[in-house]
Design an enzyme around this catalytic site. Structure first.
Site, PDB file in Angstrom:
ATOM      1  N   ASP A 134       0.871  -1.160   0.000  1.00 22.87           N
ATOM      2  CA  ASP A 134       0.000   0.000   0.000  1.00 22.87           C
ATOM      3  C   ASP A 134       0.917   1.220   0.000  1.00 22.87           C
ATOM      4  O   ASP A 134       2.111   1.129   0.310  1.00 22.87           O
ATOM      5  CB  ASP A 134      -0.925  -0.010   1.215  1.00 22.87           C
ATOM      6  CG  ASP A 134      -2.221   0.753   0.952  1.00 22.87           C
ATOM      7  OD1 ASP A 134      -2.232   1.601   0.048  1.00 22.87           O
ATOM      8  OD2 ASP A 134      -3.211   0.499   1.644  1.00 22.87           O
TER       9      ASP A 134
ATOM     10  N   GLU B  47     -17.052  10.429   4.777  1.00 19.56           N
ATOM     11  CA  GLU B  47     -16.469   9.118   5.034  1.00 19.56           C
ATOM     12  C   GLU B  47     -15.599   8.704   3.868  1.00 19.56           C
ATOM     13  O   GLU B  47     -15.948   8.910   2.711  1.00 19.56           O
ATOM     14  CB  GLU B  47     -17.555   8.066   5.287  1.00 19.56           C
ATOM     15  CG  GLU B  47     -18.512   7.829   4.129  1.00 19.56           C
ATOM     16  CD  GLU B  47     -19.405   6.618   4.343  1.00 19.56           C
ATOM     17  OE1 GLU B  47     -19.192   5.859   5.293  1.00 19.56           O
ATOM     18  OE2 GLU B  47     -20.330   6.441   3.522  1.00 19.56           O
TER      19      GLU B  47
END
Length: 866
Positions: free
Chosen positions: A269, A617
């Protein structure tokens, strides 16, 4: 210098010499791929090999190897490209379709558009830029174990089986079925045990039990890696058992490479290798982090420079060059499989034209999936579908006309987005009066009532604002592009830029204008930007938010005198991702709910579009408003101001339809008790408004089913950072859900009869006993009552079928030994003693559903009808 000059002259005079590398085996299309890859890697220097192990891999001109950036996304359509593309519903919404065939086709269409983007970028000389490649870091198959996680919207929900089947369909659709070439390369992420919290993801360490690891967190990865043939895997930020995931013995070595025999590539990542020594503190420096990551099989560092230390690490004996070769070979194998080293004429996907971008069939499929994703949660007195002979419709709420909300996150930018307001207006036409008001923000009722100040702005005698754009993030040097613009109100999706030739990351801008005041008054000015910004008035800084400030508006009051002139200078920069900059003026006004109710009391129906938004979000967002923190939610309750507004709307006595948009479960107990109709529309993509209108007015019979549990309240949830599955998701939750996993109503009714189990086949007959054609999602669950540690029930099969009124169909499921097996405390599959219960119906056994209310349950020798 003379020798170099001579070589250049000879190369120009002799193109054949300049193309000498074409004679190398690496370019021979008749040879096997592994032989070509081995030849290529053998010709690279150590330094060249290491540079290929970062996401932005540079060109190697002497071998004809082009530069390539591995970083790309296609979560629900090609993302972050500067070209207009089709935007499908967010991943969690596509999961609500329970339609593997539709998801497979969506992925196929996305790969087609991805090829068109790549081909166009290649023709324009941009194929080495981020978001132009064919390696997509999708799908996100983490388990949505807690509804507070802001990135749960990117997943296929809380169930391992549903996630595995949908994820596998996506991978097969994206990668294609050509025996030689990948259409595109999918990547399963984030491996593993990763689902928030966002603010602490770089330091978190989780130690799941062996049972939870193999029962919940790994099955979807196993399906995609072992059976679907996914090309890539992304390892996660967090640590598991005190080892970072990208250098984890259990995950990366024992399971991924040894047990599952994965031979694709692994990427970290982004900046996860930095976390080893910066946050996890498991490694002393960048060199030790890089060496450990590669030795555990992390082939690419998504990031900046940690892997550059590998050159000296090899020279100092910390790692062998052969280990570097292993990673580099995996990377070039993927590029060869994508056809990047073969003539375009040999690769059918290399012929994909621009016309595939937002093609009519792709947009039609976006509408189909948006329709199928919508979940009807409540419909008392059959209020829905609404009649089309209405005279006046009130449309209220922060999501009624919000294009950002319907596009979700990790999105591309289509040329046209249909909001709920747009869709209903188009459906009803001009004969029906539409009354629209935003009314509130998501968490407060104080709106800035904007005033148009553009007539009073000028630069050097010309109306408007001078805009200057720079190819860096600090306004240095000469601007690349200067233009006069009307206003400062811009939004660019990731991969888009405000000017031709501008880099897609780390650009900046300066806007200069002169405001001539139209009155003597206090002028309220509001600024907002995605990343840093500041405002000067007459040379003095009045707003300074130069630090990263996504979705953070700032305001100040400027007293102005009529006919006086004020110099305004706005500066901003984009770091990575989306970019926006906005300057508005007006007055902040608190919404009067009683007055609003009076304005809409003569409407035939009130449609309230609320819920939440990807502005609140998402991934590691610096959002701090009530109920939200860092991209996550601190409560699953519908924001209180929205309930207060709905109470005022209900007081009119007119029917209120609550259209909820969200990427996660929302607890709305008051709304469930008091409103006649609730529709969950998720983040529905570019066709969201048309799909919602189709459902509300009966042109489409809703058929979506929840891929997550909608709990009653926060008290139903364990601690967010607790990764034990005890009490989590429908499989281990012992309480009563507001709306359970698998739930969804219809405008018709379905009845189940004649459950039989013969050998390894379970079958039941489904009949549409209503008056409308409809689609049913038939669900098979297996449970093992009395077995310690067993799920309460577990999904083991599903089929979406369409039935006309009165039509019946027998639905069959094959039950495998793995379907009947459980996971023991050591993480091993075993077949428990005793009889399993098999249930077939339109939802979970034991859960009422007014349109598919009967669920059949059986053992091998005992049938019961619920």
């Amino acid at each position: 210098m003379k020798k170099l000059f001579f070589f250049i002259l000879v190369a120009i005079a002799s193109p054949a010499l300049a193309q000498e590398y074409k004679a190398f085996p690496m370019w021979d299309t008749k040879l096997p791929t592994d032989q070509r890859v081995s030849d290529l890697v053998a010709r690279l220097t150590l330094e060249e090999k290491v540079k290929q192990m970062l996401n932005a891999a540079p060109a190697v001109p002497r071998l004809g190897i082009p530069a390539y950036d591995w970083w790309n996304e296609t979560l629900h359509g090609v993302a972050r490209t500067p070209y207009a593309v089709t935007s499908y519903p967010q991943a969690i919404a596509m999961a609500a379709t329970w339609d593997t065939a539709a998801l497979h086709l969506m992925a196929d269409y996305s790969a087609t558009e991805g090829r068109a983007v790549h081909n166009r970028a290649t023709a324009e000389g941009k194929n080495n830029q981020r978001y132009m490649g064919l390696t997509y870091w999708t799908p996100n198959i983490n388990i949505f174990r807690d509804p507070r996680w802001g990135r749960g919207q990117e997943t296929y929900g809380e169930d391992p089986y549903l996630t595995a089947k949908l994820g596998a369909a996506f991978v097969r659709g994206l990668q294609g079925d050509d025996p030689t070439y990948l259409k595109a390369a999918a990547c399963a992420k984030h491996f593993a045990v990763h689902s928030g919290p966002e603010p602490s993801r770089h330091v978190d360490n989780f130690s799941p039990s062996a049972h939870d690891l193999w029962d919940t967190y790994l099955p979807a990865f196993q399906e995609l890696i072992v059976h679907a043939g996914v090309a890539g895997v992304m390892c996660a930020y967090n640590a598991v058992d005190k080892q970072p995931c990208c250098a984890n013995d259990l995950l990366m070595v024992d399971i991924l490479r040894n047990k599952w025999k994965f031979n694709g590539y692994v990427t970290s990542d982004c900046w996860a290798i930095d976390d080893f020594f910066k946050y996890h503190k498991t490694h002393k420096d960048s060199a030790s982090a890089a060496v450990d990551a590669v030795m555990h099989g992390t082939d690419i560092e998504c990031g900046t420079s940690v892997y550059y230390t590998l050159v000296n690490a090899v020279k100092n004996g910390l790692i062998t060059e052969e280990q570097i070769n292993t990673s580099v070979k995996k990377l070039f194998t993927i590029r060869y499989r994508l056809g990047m080293f073969d003539p375009p004429a040999m690769v059918k996907y290399a012929q994909t034209p621009d016309s595939e971008l937002e093609s009519p069939q792709h947009v039609a499929h976006a509408l189909k999936m948006a329709r199928e994703s919508i979940v009807l949660l409540k419909n008392s007195q059959q209020l829905l579908p609404l009649r089309k002979t209405l005279k006046k419709v009130a449309i209220i709420g922060p999501n009624a006309d919000n294009k950002i909300a319907v596009l979700g996150n990790y999105n591309g930018m289509p040329s046209h987005v249909v909001t709920l307001l747009d869709g209903i207006k188009a459906r009803l036409g001009q004969e029906v009066t539409i009354h629209y008001e935003k009314a509130i923000n998501y968490t407060d009722d104080s709106l800035l009532v904007y005033r148009d100040i553009t007539p009073f702005l000028s630069f050097n005698g010309q109306a408007g604002i001078q805009a200057q754009y720079f190819n860096n993030d600090n306004l240095q040097g000469e601007p690349l592009h200067t233009v006069i613009e009307k206003e400062i109100d811009h939004y660019w999706s990731e991969g888009q830029t405000p000017a031709p030739g501008l880099s897609t990351t780390r650009f900046s801008g300066r806007y200069t204008t002169y405001l001539k005041a139209s009155a003597t008054e206090p002028l309220n000015i509001e600024m907002d930007a995605d990343d840093g910004y500041r405002l000067y008035v007459n040379g003095k800084i009045r707003i300074d938010a130069w630090q990263r400030n996504r979705w953070g508006a700032r305001q100040f009051q400027l007293p102005v005198v009529k006919d006086s002139v004020y110099k305004l200078v706005v500066e901003f920069y984009q770091n990575e991702g989306n970019a926006s900059i906005r300057l508005k003026a007006g007055n902040r006004v608190k919404t009067d709910f009683n007055a609003l109710a009076q304005r809409v009391k003569d409407a035939d129906v009130i449609i309230y579009a609320g819920g939440i938004s990807p502005q609140l979000e998402g991934e590691e967002m610096p959002v701090k408003v009530p109920g939200f923190n860092g991209g996550d939610r601190t409560t699953i309750q519908l924001p209180a101001v929205q309930t207060q507004l709905l109470q005022a709307l209900q007081s009119t006595g007119k029917p209120v339809v609550f259209v909820m948009m969200t990427g996660s479960a929302i607890a709305c107990p008051w709304e469930d008790r008091n409103l006649p109709a609730i529709v969950n529309a998720w983040y529905g993509g570019q066709q969201a408004g048309n799909a919602i209108a189709d459902v509300l007015f009966g042109d489409y019979n809703p058929s979506g089913r929840l891929p997550v549990t909608f709990y009653q309240s926060d008290s139903d949830l364990p601690a967010f950072s607790d990764y034990s599955m005890k009490g989590r998701t429908y499989r281990y939750f012992q309480g009563k859900a507001l709306y359970p996993f698998g739930y969804g109503l219809s405008y018709t009714n379905f009845t189940y009869k004649q459950l039989t189990i013969t050998g390894n086949t379970a079958a039941a007959t489904v009949t549409n006993t209503g008056t409308r054609e409809g689609e049913e999602v038939v669900q098979l669950y297996i449970s093992h009552p009395g077995i310690p540690g067993a799920p309460v029930k577990a999904l083991k099969g599903f089929q979406r079928i369409a039935l006309r009124p009165g039509e019946s169909r027998q639905v069959q499921f094959k039950i495998t030994p793995d379907d009947l097996a459980l996971v023991d405390t050591n993480g091993h599959l075993y077949t428990p003693k005793g009889k399993a219960l098999v249930s077939i119906g339109g939802g979970q056994p034991g859960v009422a559903n007014k349109t598919t209310s009967n669920v059949l349950t059986a053992t091998v020798d005992n049938l019961t009808h619920e």
